[in-house]
Design an enzyme around this catalytic site. Structure first.
Site: not given
Length: 184
Positions: A130, A147
């Site tokens: 991430d 995401d």
């Protein structure tokens, strides 16, 4: 919009899905090349974040061993299995041509591209890379392109189902409650 119209747009959505998957993988690769790996046993890089949009979004490197807010942390194969099941279910709906409207196709494409992007990380690395962090919302989890695809696809899917599905894609017998005409 008839069924034929949906068929004409299929190649566009295949290309969109591949481009989004590749963009996710490239941004994750760039993040790994730009930021040092977290210390052993850690999840966050020691490197200072880089502002992307000053005061709004910064870039960093986080190894997420769970889902959002690190929920289900350490449940790698459960997350892989659940994500695979969701991707397979959405793909089945699209392949059966139950969804023909472009908004529904876009929603499904985004969910599949994002899901596959995160599956690849979990299987290959054991975690998801991430990098995006909202500076104005510190408790919001760090997230990635996959995401963004999944959340956007889910929101578009809800909009499609609530306001478009019934008018464009629901079968005529379901729409009018005709049921089985032979079974009167």
């Amino acid at each position: 919009m008839n069924q034929r119209d949906g068929r004409k747009t299929w190649p566009l959505f295949w290309v969109l899905g591949v481009v989004l998957f590749l963009a996710d993988q490239w941004v994750k690769w760039w993040t790994v090349q730009t930021f040092s790996a977290p210390a052993a046993g850690g999840a966050v890089t020691a490197d200072a974040p880089l502002p992307l949009i000053d005061g709004v979004v910064e870039l960093t490197r986080v190894h997420n061993y769970g889902a959002a807010w690190s929920s289900f942390s350490g449940s790698r194969w459960l997350l892989v299995g659940v994500t695979c099941a969701i991707v397979a279910a959405v793909a089945a709906v699209l392949l059966r041509r139950d969804v023909r409207h472009p908004l529904g196709l876009a929603a499904g494409t985004l969910i599949i591209a994002g899901g596959i992007g995160n599956i690849v990380d979990r299987v290959r690395l054991g975690y998801v890379v991430d990098m995006f962090h909202f500076q104005f919302w510190p408790s919001y989890p760090v997230f990635n392109v996959a995401d963004i695809c999944i959340v956007t696809g889910a929101v578009l899917g809800v909009i499609y189902y609530l306001w478009i599905y019934e008018r464009f894609d629901q079968k005529r017998s379901e729409r009018h409650g005709d049921g089985d005409p032979a079974g009167q």
